[in-house]
Scaffold this motif. Structure first.
Motif, PDB file in Angstrom:
ATOM      1  N   LEU A  93      -7.152  18.946  -2.315  1.00 40.38           N
ATOM      2  CA  LEU A  93      -5.710  18.977  -2.115  1.00 40.38           C
ATOM      3  C   LEU A  93      -5.031  17.893  -2.950  1.00 40.38           C
ATOM      4  O   LEU A  93      -4.085  18.176  -3.704  1.00 40.38           O
ATOM      5  N   LEU A  94      -5.503  16.661  -2.835  1.00 34.80           N
ATOM      6  CA  LEU A  94      -4.851  15.550  -3.529  1.00 34.80           C
ATOM      7  C   LEU A  94      -5.073  15.621  -5.033  1.00 34.80           C
ATOM      8  O   LEU A  94      -4.187  15.240  -5.811  1.00 34.80           O
ATOM      9  N   ASN A  95      -6.243  16.100  -5.463  1.00 29.63           N
ATOM     10  CA  ASN A  95      -6.449  16.297  -6.902  1.00 29.63           C
ATOM     11  C   ASN A  95      -5.385  17.254  -7.450  1.00 29.63           C
ATOM     12  O   ASN A  95      -4.792  17.013  -8.507  1.00 29.63           O
ATOM     13  N   THR A  96      -5.153  18.331  -6.708  1.00 32.24           N
ATOM     14  CA  THR A  96      -4.187  19.343  -7.148  1.00 32.24           C
ATOM     15  C   THR A  96      -2.765  18.798  -7.096  1.00 32.24           C
ATOM     16  O   THR A  96      -1.954  19.053  -8.005  1.00 32.24           O
ATOM     17  N   VAL A  97      -2.447  18.062  -6.056  1.00 33.71           N
ATOM     18  CA  VAL A  97      -1.112  17.462  -5.934  1.00 33.71           C
ATOM     19  C   VAL A  97      -0.841  16.529  -7.109  1.00 33.71           C
ATOM     20  O   VAL A  97       0.244  16.570  -7.719  1.00 33.71           O
ATOM     21  N   GLU A  98      -1.826  15.709  -7.474  1.00 34.29           N
ATOM     22  CA  GLU A  98      -1.627  14.782  -8.583  1.00 34.29           C
ATOM     23  C   GLU A  98      -1.580  15.517  -9.920  1.00 34.29           C
ATOM     24  O   GLU A  98      -0.851  15.118 -10.832  1.00 34.29           O
ATOM     25  N   ALA A  99      -2.338  16.606 -10.041  1.00 28.56           N
ATOM     26  CA  ALA A  99      -2.254  17.435 -11.249  1.00 28.56           C
ATOM     27  C   ALA A  99      -0.861  18.048 -11.369  1.00 28.56           C
ATOM     28  O   ALA A  99      -0.282  18.104 -12.468  1.00 28.56           O
ATOM     29  N   CYS A 100      -0.311  18.505 -10.257  1.00 28.56           N
ATOM     30  CA  CYS A 100       1.040  19.056 -10.252  1.00 28.56           C
ATOM     31  C   CYS A 100       2.064  17.996 -10.625  1.00 28.56           C
ATOM     32  O   CYS A 100       3.025  18.275 -11.357  1.00 28.56           O
ATOM     33  N   ALA A 101       1.883  16.786 -10.134  1.00 23.60           N
ATOM     34  CA  ALA A 101       2.821  15.701 -10.459  1.00 23.60           C
ATOM     35  C   ALA A 101       2.842  15.431 -11.956  1.00 23.60           C
ATOM     36  O   ALA A 101       3.908  15.224 -12.553  1.00 23.60           O
ATOM     37  N   ILE A 102       1.667  15.437 -12.572  1.00 23.73           N
ATOM     38  CA  ILE A 102       1.573  15.201 -14.015  1.00 23.73           C
ATOM     39  C   ILE A 102       2.279  16.316 -14.781  1.00 23.73           C
ATOM     40  O   ILE A 102       2.946  16.069 -15.790  1.00 23.73           O
ATOM     41  N   LYS A 103       2.157  17.545 -14.292  1.00 24.14           N
ATOM     42  CA  LYS A 103       2.788  18.697 -14.945  1.00 24.14           C
ATOM     43  C   LYS A 103       4.303  18.694 -14.756  1.00 24.14           C
ATOM     44  O   LYS A 103       5.069  18.917 -15.701  1.00 24.14           O
ATOM     45  N   ILE A 104       4.733  18.433 -13.536  1.00 24.02           N
ATOM     46  CA  ILE A 104       6.155  18.511 -13.204  1.00 24.02           C
ATOM     47  C   ILE A 104       6.941  17.329 -13.750  1.00 24.02           C
ATOM     48  O   ILE A 104       8.072  17.479 -14.222  1.00 24.02           O
ATOM     49  N   TRP A 105       6.330  16.160 -13.676  1.00 28.77           N
ATOM     50  CA  TRP A 105       6.960  14.939 -14.196  1.00 28.77           C
ATOM     51  C   TRP A 105       6.099  14.411 -15.339  1.00 28.77           C
ATOM     52  O   TRP A 105       5.344  13.448 -15.172  1.00 28.77           O
ATOM     53  N   PRO A 106       6.144  15.016 -16.514  1.00 28.90           N
ATOM     54  CA  PRO A 106       5.209  14.682 -17.595  1.00 28.90           C
ATOM     55  C   PRO A 106       5.320  13.257 -18.137  1.00 28.90           C
ATOM     56  O   PRO A 106       4.346  12.733 -18.657  1.00 28.90           O
ATOM     57  N   ALA A 107       6.477  12.643 -18.016  1.00 31.52           N
ATOM     58  CA  ALA A 107       6.615  11.267 -18.494  1.00 31.52           C
ATOM     59  C   ALA A 107       5.783  10.337 -17.609  1.00 31.52           C
ATOM     60  O   ALA A 107       5.828  10.425 -16.375  1.00 31.52           O
ATOM     61  N   LEU A 108       5.036   9.462 -18.234  1.00 33.24           N
ATOM     62  CA  LEU A 108       4.178   8.546 -17.475  1.00 33.24           C
ATOM     63  C   LEU A 108       4.985   7.732 -16.479  1.00 33.24           C
ATOM     64  O   LEU A 108       4.536   7.480 -15.354  1.00 33.24           O
ATOM     65  N   ASN A 109       6.165   7.300 -16.869  1.00 37.03           N
ATOM     66  CA  ASN A 109       7.014   6.512 -15.975  1.00 37.03           C
ATOM     67  C   ASN A 109       7.397   7.278 -14.716  1.00 37.03           C
ATOM     68  O   ASN A 109       7.786   6.670 -13.708  1.00 37.03           O
ATOM     69  N   ASP A 110       7.316   8.605 -14.779  1.00 34.39           N
ATOM     70  CA  ASP A 110       7.700   9.425 -13.630  1.00 34.39           C
ATOM     71  C   ASP A 110       6.517   9.769 -12.733  1.00 34.39           C
ATOM     72  O   ASP A 110       6.631   9.683 -11.501  1.00 34.39           O
ATOM     73  N   HIS A 111       5.378  10.168 -13.330  1.00 40.85           N
ATOM     74  CA  HIS A 111       4.279  10.605 -12.458  1.00 40.85           C
ATOM     75  C   HIS A 111       3.353   9.473 -12.023  1.00 40.85           C
ATOM     76  O   HIS A 111       2.731   9.561 -10.966  1.00 40.85           O
ATOM     77  N   PHE A 112       3.248   8.410 -12.818  1.00 41.52           N
ATOM     78  CA  PHE A 112       2.288   7.376 -12.423  1.00 41.52           C
ATOM     79  C   PHE A 112       2.677   6.660 -11.124  1.00 41.52           C
ATOM     80  O   PHE A 112       1.798   6.406 -10.286  1.00 41.52           O
ATOM     81  N   PRO A 113       3.959   6.315 -10.901  1.00 45.64           N
ATOM     82  CA  PRO A 113       4.282   5.684  -9.610  1.00 45.64           C
ATOM     83  C   PRO A 113       3.896   6.546  -8.415  1.00 45.64           C
ATOM     84  O   PRO A 113       3.450   6.029  -7.386  1.00 45.64           O
TER      85      PRO A 113
END
Length: 258
Positions: A93-113
């Motif tokens: 679940l969390l692997n997929t959630v974090e994969a989605c975050a990277i896709k939806i918020w592609p800028a590092l400043n957006d998905h890394f936090p």
């Protein structure tokens, strides 16, 4: 409510992202590529993200780094592309959630936090509370929920599965950290030194000059008998030998940064 041990590093991360944006260096070609292959519930993975990877932002070295995250790790594919994660369904679940975050918020400043927030909760053994990260960071939860429920998250994980399987040499455990195409094996806690040594740009690197011998001493005392989250096998002898050699070479180059 978040504990005091969590709030401080998260606020520090947000401040660091604002103070050291990834656009401070104009030439992308000068950036050092850092790839981090991990799985969300692996103790060594979350420890690396919370304690070590955060230093990229704290030091400002993020301005010379092209950081890519791959939340898949030691998961396995079964029949009909069913994904089995090393630490069970919650990790999938969390692997997929974090994969989605990277896709939806592609800028590092957006998905890394967001990823850092989740891994901080994992670090505190509070990962069931991961959805609290939306409120803490002022994020809309709907895009992630839609990504997960629509099957896009599964497609992203299959992409990460292919990229992880294609690694040469193959990964032996996670976190598996690769700097400019070369894995650094057991020395991943000291990845900043590899970043400094790999950088060939012209920007002043005050952070590199501050790297101390304490980092080397820490690396020399780290046991190689149990490194990262593996698949129940000991790290390959070649990997340990390679790590020892690269660590020694790094120590020889430390005089450049002291």
């Amino acid at each position: 409510m978040a504990s005091s041990t969590f709030v401080h590093p998260l606020l520090l991360l947000l401040c660091s992202v604002l103070l050291f944006p990834t656009t401070t260096i104009s030439s992308e070609s000068n950036k050092v590529r850092v790839d981090v292959y991990y799985e969300t519930l692996c103790p060594d993975s979350e420890d690396f993200i919370v304690k070590d990877l955060i230093k990229l932002f704290e030091s400002g070295l993020i301005s010379i780094v092209d950081l890519k995250l791959y939340p898949y790790g030691n998961a396995k594919l079964g029949s009909n592309n069913t994904i089995y994660c090393q630490h069970g369904p919650s990790e999938c679940l969390l692997n997929t959630v974090e994969a989605c975050a990277i896709k939806i918020w592609p800028a590092l400043n957006d998905h890394f936090p967001f990823i850092y927030c989740i891994e901080s909760l994992v670090y505190e053994h509070k990962y069931p509370q991961w959805e609290s990260c939306y409120e803490k960071l002022g994020l809309d939860s709907k895009p992630i929920a839609e990504c997960y429920s629509s099957g896009l998250g599964k497609e992203l994980e299959l992409q990460y599965a292919a990229e992880t399987s294609a690694l040469q040499p193959p990964h032996q455990y996670v976190p598996w950290v690769v700097v400019d195409g070369l894995p650094i094996y057991e020395d991943y806690e000291n990845f900043l030194t590899y970043v400094c040594n790999a950088y060939n740009g012209t920007a002043a690197l005050k952070a590199c000059s501050k790297l101390s011998l304490n980092t080397i001493q820490k690396a020399s005392t780290k046991s190689t008998l149990s490194v990262g989250c593996n698949e129940g096998k000991m790290p390959a002898l070649f990997g340990r030998i390679r790590s020892t050699l690269t660590s020694w070479m790094r120590q020889m180059n430390m005089a450049i940064w002291i």
